[in-house]
Design a protein around this motif. Structure first.
Motif, PDB file in Angstrom:
ATOM      1  N   CYS C  72      37.271  41.354  47.341  1.00 42.85           N
ATOM      2  CA  CYS C  72      35.971  41.032  46.756  1.00 42.85           C
ATOM      3  C   CYS C  72      35.419  39.750  47.366  1.00 42.85           C
ATOM      4  CB  CYS C  72      36.108  40.869  45.257  1.00 42.85           C
ATOM      5  SG  CYS C  72      34.572  40.370  44.488  1.00 42.85           S
ATOM      6  N   VAL C  74      33.087  37.827  46.317  1.00 45.84           N
ATOM      7  CA  VAL C  74      32.673  36.787  45.379  1.00 45.84           C
ATOM      8  C   VAL C  74      33.750  36.471  44.349  1.00 45.84           C
ATOM      9  CG1 VAL C  74      30.199  37.065  45.597  1.00 45.84           C
ATOM     10  CG2 VAL C  74      31.446  38.532  44.059  1.00 45.84           C
ATOM     11  N   ILE C  77      36.880  39.690  40.580  1.00 52.52           N
ATOM     12  CA  ILE C  77      37.924  40.448  39.881  1.00 52.52           C
ATOM     13  C   ILE C  77      39.045  39.498  39.536  1.00 52.52           C
ATOM     14  CG2 ILE C  77      39.593  42.315  40.106  1.00 52.52           C
ATOM     15  CD1 ILE C  77      37.753  43.646  42.039  1.00 52.52           C
ATOM     16  N   CYS C 101      29.311  39.903  40.323  1.00 48.49           N
ATOM     17  CA  CYS C 101      29.496  41.126  41.095  1.00 48.49           C
ATOM     18  C   CYS C 101      28.185  41.569  41.720  1.00 48.49           C
ATOM     19  CB  CYS C 101      30.007  42.226  40.188  1.00 48.49           C
ATOM     20  SG  CYS C 101      30.181  43.784  41.038  1.00 48.49           S
ATOM     21  N   PHE C 103      28.062  44.648  43.395  1.00 47.50           N
ATOM     22  CA  PHE C 103      28.134  46.105  43.541  1.00 47.50           C
ATOM     23  C   PHE C 103      28.170  46.529  44.998  1.00 47.50           C
ATOM     24  CE2 PHE C 103      26.072  45.011  39.612  1.00 47.50           C
ATOM     25  CZ  PHE C 103      26.954  45.568  38.733  1.00 47.50           C
TER      26      PHE C 103
HETATM   27  S1  SF4 Z   1      31.652  45.564  43.852  1.00 42.64           S
HETATM   28 FE1  SF4 Z   1      31.749  43.676  42.703  1.00 42.64          FE
HETATM   29  S2  SF4 Z   1      33.903  43.446  42.208  1.00 42.64           S
HETATM   30 FE2  SF4 Z   1      33.765  44.947  43.840  1.00 42.64          FE
HETATM   31  S3  SF4 Z   1      34.031  43.764  45.695  1.00 42.64           S
HETATM   32 FE3  SF4 Z   1      31.846  43.926  45.333  1.00 42.64          FE
HETATM   33  S4  SF4 Z   1      31.363  42.079  44.211  1.00 42.64           S
HETATM   34 FE4  SF4 Z   1      33.550  42.316  44.084  1.00 42.64          FE
END
Ligand code: SF4
Ligand code: SF4
Lengths: 371, 397, 259
Positions: C72, C74, C77, C101, C103
C-alpha cells in the motif's frame, strides 16, 4: 383580483377604473383609516401575486433547464417538485441574514427592498383583463417604465453597500446596461404609443381585439414590417432590463462570482431572486399588451371580453398564458446562450437595437399616417 | 479603448502657450483577488488582477494551493506505488498521466510491453483525451456563460467514465497503466461498447458544434481574444492545444511517436484563425474540438488492430515482479490532452526513483497568462483562463 | 464569409439570430428526451464488476503475510495478529484507514492467497474521521477451530521434539560408541549444527523488542518457548520490509495506546 372583485362587489363593474381598484377606492372614502386599510390590502394583494408568480417561475426555470439538460429538475417536493421553490423560499427565510462587517449597513439593508418595491408596484399596473387591473391610469406605460428603472438604483445601492469589489463591478455593469437599454426599450414603447395613441395598457389591449382570425389587430400583425422587429428589439431590451441571460452581466456567475448580490444571504437574497422573476413576468405582460394582442384569445372570433364572468376569466387566462410563453422563451434563451461581454452589450444596444428601434418608430409613424 | 475616469475636464494653457490636458478626476486601479475561490479559475488558481474599470492592467497568477509534493513522494515509494499518485496530477486525464509515468520507467528499466497492452494503452489514452477535452469544452462554455453544453459534455463523459469503470474499476483515478503493462485486460464486450461510444460521440459532437462552437455570441466572445502568436507560444514553452492553436504543428504523437502512434493515421489540427486571429481563444478551443474527432479516429483504428493482431489475455511483458531501475536516467514525454507531460527519471538501482521530475503541461501553459491578461476585460480574462484549460492539480502537483 | 459595410451589420444580425435559433432548437429537442441522471438514493448507479470500492477480506484464507500492508502506497492497512503454532493467527486487527485509502487496488494484487478484494460498496460519508478506520476482520482472537489446531500443532511439535531428542540421544550414544571405537573426531559434523544455532538466534532476538507491543500476547500466556517460536517467521518478514515496516509498527503502537 377578479375573484376578489366579484366576492366583494357581488356584481362586476366593467367600465373605467373598476374591479379591485373600485374596492380600494371605495375604502378610501372612509378617510385616513380607510386609506390605510386600502393601502394594506392592496399591498398584500400585490405582494402575494408578486411572490406567487416567481415561485412558479423558479420552478419552471429549474424544471425546464433540467429537462433541457436531460436532468430531472426538481421532483421531490410536491407533484413534479412544484412546491420546491416554496420550500426554498422558506429555507431562505430561516437562513442567517449576514451583513458584512465593512458594509454600509443601512444601504445594504434597504437595497433589496427598493429593488422589490419597484417591481411590486409595477405589478399593479399590469392589466390582466379589462377589469382585472389594480391601477388603471392613462399614464400606465410611462409609469411602468419608470418603476422598472427604479430597480437599477437598488442594484447600485446593493453593489456599493456590500463593500465587495465584485459587487461593485456588478453594480457598475448594471448601471451601464440599464441606462443604455432604456433607449431601445423606450423607443419601442413609443412605437406602441404612436400606434394606439394611448399610454394605457388596458386601452392597448382593447384596441387589439377583433380583426382577421382575431389576431389581425395585434400590433405585430397589424403593422408587421415595423412592429414585429420592434417586438423583437423590445424583447431583447427586456432581457437586458431584467438581467436575464445572455445579459446577466451584473450577476455573471463565472466572472463576478455573483455580482451585486454576492454578499447577500437569506431573506434579503430572496428579494433579488423574487425581483428577477417578477420582472420577467411584468415585462412579458407589457410585451403581450403592446404587441401580442393583450388578453385577446387568438383564432376565436368574438371571444373578446364581453363583460361576462367567463369572458373575464378567459381573458385573464389568455393574458397569463401569453406571458408565460414569453417567460418560457426567456428561460429557454438563458439555458441556450452564452453571456455577452460588456462592450458587446453596449455595441449591441447602440449599434443594433437603437437604430432598429428608431427605424421601426419612424416606419410606424409613416404606417399610421398611411393607414 | 480605456475606460475609467480619464476625463479631460478642463484645459489649461501652459507656460509655453500650448494646451495641456489636465486630469481632474483621479482614478485608481482596483486590485482584486480572482480566486482561489472563484467560479471560473478552474480550481484554486488565484490571479491577482489590477483593473481599471473593466480593463485589466496587470495580472499575476499565484498557485500552489494544492501542492502535494508528488515528486518528493516518488522518491519514497516504489515504482508501482507511485502510479496512483500520477493519477492525481491531472485528474481529468489520469490514464495519460499513468501512461507517461509508465513509459519513463519502462525506458529506464528497459522493459518490453506486450503489443496488446500497447494497443490498449493507446485506446485508454485517446478515450481519456476525449473525456478531458469534453470537460474543457463544457467548462469553457460555462466560463462564457452557457450552462447547457457543460451538462451535455458531462453526459458523454459519463459514458466514458463508465467504460473506464468497466475496464479498471475506477471512474476518475484509474491507476490502470503500470510500468511494464496494465492492471487488467479489457473485459469481454468492452470493445463493442467502445465502438458504440465512438459512433454516438460523433453524432453528439455535431450537436456541440451547433450549440456552442458556431454560436454567434460564443464566437464574438472568443475570437481575437487572448491571441498567442506562434513566437510567443514557443517562447513560453506552451504545448498541446495552446501551441497548436497558435498554428504550430507540434504533437508528440506525430513528431516523436511513442506506443504505436506511427501505425495509425490521424491529423493534427492547428489553429488557422478561422474566426478571427490565429492563436485566439476560439482557435485553441476549436483545436480541442477537432482533436476529439481525431481521437475517435485513432480509437477506431486501435480497436481494429487490437482485435485483429492480438489475442485476449496477452498483456504481460517481460517485467519481473519487483521493479528495479538501474543507475540511469531517462526522459519520456507523452502528449497529454493539455500538452506535453514529461517525466525525467533518475534511477539508482533500487526499487524507487532517485529523483523524478515532472514537467506538467498546465504549469507551463499557465505561465503565458501574465502576458495575455493585461489590456483585456474581466470577462476576457475568464475566457482566456478557460481557453488555456489548466488543471490545478497538475499546476500545483 | 468576408463582408463589409452594411453587409457586416446585416450579416451579424442574421448570424446572431440564426445561431441562436439553431441552439434553441437543440435545447428544445432535448426537453423531450429522457433524463440521463439517476435519482440517487432510490436508483443506485450500477457499478461495474471490477468496481474498486470498499475492501473485503476473506479472513479464513488470509495468512497474515502482510504483503498487502507492504504494497500500500499510503500505509493505510494495519495488521495486528499473533502467530501461534500451526500457522494459526490470533487476530487483533486488520484495519483499513479510508481517510487515506485511494482505492488503487495495489494491495489486492500481491496477496498470495487472493483474499483481499475491493468490493462494490461506495459512499463513505461518516460523521467522524475515526469511523473511517474500518476493521475488516470478521472475527477477533482465536476461534475454537484455531484452539484445536494450536493444540494439535503443539502436540505434534512435542512429539517431534521428543522424537528428535530420542534421535539425538541415539545419535549421541552412537557417536559416543563410535568415538570410543575410533579416535577420529566427529567435530566436523557437530560443528555446523552449533554454528547454525547462533545464526538463527539474532533473527529471533530482533523481534524480541517489538514483542511487548503485541498486546495481551504475553498475558494470554503461551509459554515463552512458544512466543520465541512464533516470532521467528515475523522476524524474517521484518527484515524484508526494512524501515517502512518499522513506521507502521510505531504507528500501530501509538494508536493502540490511544485506545
Ligand atoms: S487500495 Fe487503499 S489500502 Fe489498497 S493499496 Fe491502495 S491505498 Fe492502500
Ligand atoms: S496479502 Fe493477503 S494473505 Fe497477506 S496479509 Fe494481506 S490479505 Fe492476508
Amino acid at each position: 383580483m377578479t375573484v376578489l372583485a366579484f366576492l366583494s362587489n357581488g356584481t362586476v363593474e366593467l367600465q373605467g377604473a373598476s374591479g379591485a381598484t373600485g374596492i380600494l377606492k371605495g375604502l378610501a372614502a372612509y378617510g385616513f383609516w380607510g386609506y390605510l386599510l386600502a393601502a394594506l390590502v392592496g399591498f398584500a394583494l400585490l405582494f402575494g401575486i408578486a411572490s406567487a408568480l416567481p415561485i412558479l417561475f423558479t420552478w419552471a426555470e429549474r424544471r425546464v433547464s433540467g429537462r433541457m439538460q436531460q436532468r430531472w429538475g426538481p421532483n421531490r417536493v410536491g407533484p413534479f417538485g412544484l412546491i420546491q421553490a416554496l420550500a426554498d423560499g422558506i429555507k431562505l427565510m430561516f437562513k442567517e441574514d449576514i451583513i458584512p462587517a465593512q458594509a454600509d449597513k443601512f444601504l445594504f439593508m434597504v437595497a433589496p427592498g427598493i429593488v422589490l418595491a419597484g417591481m411590486v408596484s409595477a405589478f399593479a399596473l399590469v392589466p390582466l383583463s379589462d377589469s382585472a387591473v389594480i391601477v388603471d391610469t392613462s399614464l400606465g406605460l410611462y409609469l411602468i417604465a419608470a418603476l422598472l428603472s427604479l430597480e437599477v438604483i437598488g442594484v447600485i445601492m446593493a453593489g456599493w453597500a456590500s463593500n465587495n469589489k465584485w459587487s461593485l463591478f456588478g453594480a457598475m455593469r448594471e448601471a451601464a446596461q440599464m441606462v443604455s437599454y432604456e433607449i431601445p426599450f423606450g423607443l419601442c414603447i413609443l412605437l406602441a404609443v404612436v400606434s394606439y395613441g394611448s399610454l394605457s395598457l388596458r386601452e392597448m389591449s382593447l384596441a387589439q381585439a377583433g380583426g382577421f382570425l382575431n389576431v389581425g389587430n395585434w400590433l405585430i400583425f397589424h403593422n408587421p414590417f415595423f412592429a414585429l422587429p420592434a417586438a423583437v428589439v423590445f424583447f431583447i431590451a427586456a432581457l437586458a432590463n431584467t438581467k436575464r441571460a445572455p445579459f446577466d452581466l451584473p450577476e455573471a456567475e463565472s466572472e463576478l462570482v455573483s455580482g451585486f448580490h454576492t454578499e447577500y444571504s437569506g431573506f434579503r437574497f430572496s428579494f433579488f431572486f423574487l425581483e428577477e422573476y417578477a420582472s420577467m413576468f411584468v415585462i412579458s405582460a407589457i410585451l403581450v399588451s403592446m404587441f401580442l394582442g393583450g388578453w385577446n384569445l387568438p383564432f376565436v372570433p368574438g371571444s373578446a371580453v364581453t363583460g361576462s364572468f367567463g369572458g373575464e376569466l378567459l381573458a385573464v387566462f389568455t393574458m397569463l398564458l401569453k406571458s408565460f410563453v414569453l417567460v418560457f422563451v426567456m428561460i429557454w434563451i438563458r439555458w441556450t446562450l452564452p453571456r455577452i461581454r460588456i462592450d458587446q452589450v453596449m455595441s449591441l444596444c447602440y449599434k443594433y437595437l437603437t437604430p432598429i428601434a428608431f427605424a421601426c418608430l419612424i416606419g410606424t409613424c409613416w404606417w399610421e399616417l398611411a393607414a | 479603448m480605456t475606460t475609467g475616469g480619464r476625463i479631460q475636464e478642463h484645459q489649461e494653457h501652459s507656460a509655453s502657450g500650448e494646451r495641456e490636458f489636465v486630469l481632474d478626476v483621479r482614478t485608481q486601479d482596483m486590485e482584486i483577488n480572482m480566486g482561489p475561490q472563484h467560479p471560473s479559475t478552474h480550481g484554486v488558481l488565484k490571479v491577482v488582477i489590477r483593473a481599471d474599470g473593466e480593463i485589466l492592467t496587470k495580472a499575476t497568477p499565484h498557485m500552489g494551493y494544492i501542492h502535494r509534493c508528488a515528486e518528493k513522494i516518488a522518491e519514497n515509494v516504489n515504482y508501482d506505488q507511485f502510479v496512483p499518485y500520477t493519477d492525481r496530477y491531472d485528474y481529468l486525464a489520469a490514464m495519460n498521466n499513468n501512461l507517461g509515468y509508465a513509459l519513463v520507467v519502462e525506458k529506464a528499466a528497459d522493459l518490453e510491453v506486450a503489443p496488446r497492452a500497447t494497443w490498449i494503452r493507446m485506446i485508454v489514452a485517446e478515450l481519456n483525451r476525449i473525456g478531458s477535452h469534453l470537460i474543457a469544452f463544457g467548462t469553457y462554455g460555462m466560463d462564457i456563460g452557457a450552462f447547457t453544453p457543460f451538462l451535455y459534455g458531462f453526459r458523454e463523459r459519463e459514458w466514458m467514465m463508465s467504460l473506464f469503470e468497466k475496464l479498471c474499476g475506477a471512474r476518475l483515478t484509474y491507476s490502470f497503466v503500470f510500468p511494464g503493462g496494465l492492471a487488467n485486460d479489457v473485459p469481454p464486450g468492452w470493445f463493442d461498447e467502445l465502438k458504440r461510444f465512438c459512433d454516438v460521440f460523433e453524432k453528439k459532437w455535431v450537436e456541440y458544434d451547433k450549440l456552442l462552437t458556431r454560436n454567434k455570441i460564443f464566437i464574438e466572445r472568443t475570437k481575437n481574444v487572448g491571441v498567442i502568436p506562434a513566437g510567443m507560444a514557443l517562447d513560453y514553452g506552451l504545448t498541446g492545444p495552446c501551441l497548436r492553436g497558435s498554428g504550430v504543428r507540434y504533437d508528440l504523437r506525430e513528431s516523436q511517436p511513442y506506443l504505436f502512434y506511427d501505425q495509425v493515421s490521424f491529423d493534427v489540427p492547428v489553429g488557422i484563425g478561422e474566426m478571427g486571429t490565429q492563436g485566439d481563444c476560439w482557435d485553441r478551443y476549436y483545436v480541442r474540438m477537432i482533436e476529439m474527432l481525431q481521437s475517435v479516429r485513432i480509437l477506431r483504428q486501435c480497436i481494429e488492430r487490437c482485435e485483429k493482431d492480438t489475442t485476449p489475455g496477452e498483456i504481460k511483458g517481460n517485467r519481473k515482479k519487483t521493479l528495479r531501475v538501474p543507475v540511469t536516467e531517462a526522459y519520456a514525454g507523452v502528449e497529454n490532452p493539455r500538452g506535453e507531460l514529461g517525466h525525467y527519471l533518475v534511477g539508482d538501482g533500487s526499487d524507487h526513483p532517485y529523483r523524478l521530475k515532472v514537467r506538467g503541461p498546465s504549469f507551463c501553459n499557465l505561465s503565458v497568462l501574465q502576458e495575455l491578461l493585461p489590456g483585456t476585460m474581466i470577462a476576457d480574462a475568464v475566457a482566456i483562463i478557460g481557453s488555456i484549460d489548466i488543471v490545478l492539480g497538475e499546476v500545483d502537483r | 464569409m468576408k463582408r463589409d459595410g452594411a453587409m457586416v451589420w446585416l450579416g451579424n444580425i442574421k448570424d446572431a439570430l440564426w445561431s441562436t435559433m439553431v441552439g434553441m432548437g437543440i435545447t428544445f429537442r432535448h426537453m423531450f428526451k429522457k433524463p440521463v441522471t439517476y435519482q440517487y438514493p432510490e436508483d443506485v448507479v450500477p457499478v461495474a464488476t471490477r468496481y474498486r470500492g470498499m475492501h473485503f477480506l476473506e479472513q479464513d484464507k488470509c495468512i497474515a503475510c502482510r504483503a498487502c500492508e507492504k504494497a500500500c502506497p499510503v500505509d493505510c492497512i494495519e495488521i495486528r495478529f499473533l502467530r501461534h503454532p500451526g500457522s494459526v493467527n490470533e487476530w487483533f486487527e486488520f484495519s483499513l484507514d479510508y481517510n487515506k485509502c485511494m482505492f488503487c487496488e495495489l494491495c489486492c494484487s500481491p496477496c498470495p492467497e487472493d483474499c483481499i478484494h475491493e468490493g462494490k460498496e461506495f459512499g463513505f460519508a461518516r460523521y467522524e474521521r475515526s469511523e473511517l478506520v474500518v476493521d475488516l476482520t470478521t472475527w477477533k482472537g482465536l476461534r475454537d477451530v484455531d484452539h484445536q489446531r494450536i493444540k494439535e500443532a503443539e502436540e505434534e511439535k512435542k512429539r517431534k521434539a521428543a522424537e528428535m531428542a530420542a534421535k539425538k540421544k541415539a545419535a549421541a550414544a552412537k557417536k559416543a560408541a563410535e568415538a570410543k571405537k575410533t579416535a577420529e573426531s566427529p567435530e566436523a559434523k557437530s560443528g555446523p549444527s552449533e554454528t547454525a544455532k547462533p545464526a538463527s538466534d539474532p533473527e529471533g532476538s530482533k523481534p524480541q523488542t517489538p514483542k511487548p507491543k503485541i498486546p495481551k500476547g504475553d498475558a494470554k500466556g503461551p509459554s515463552s518457548k512458544k512466543t520465541a517460536e512464533e516470532q521467528k517467521p515475523q522476524g524474517n518478514q521484518n527484515k524484508g520490509k526494512g524501515s517502512e515496516k518499522g513506521k507502521t509498527k510505531g504507528k500501530g503502537k501509538k494508536r493502540g495506546g490511544g485506545k
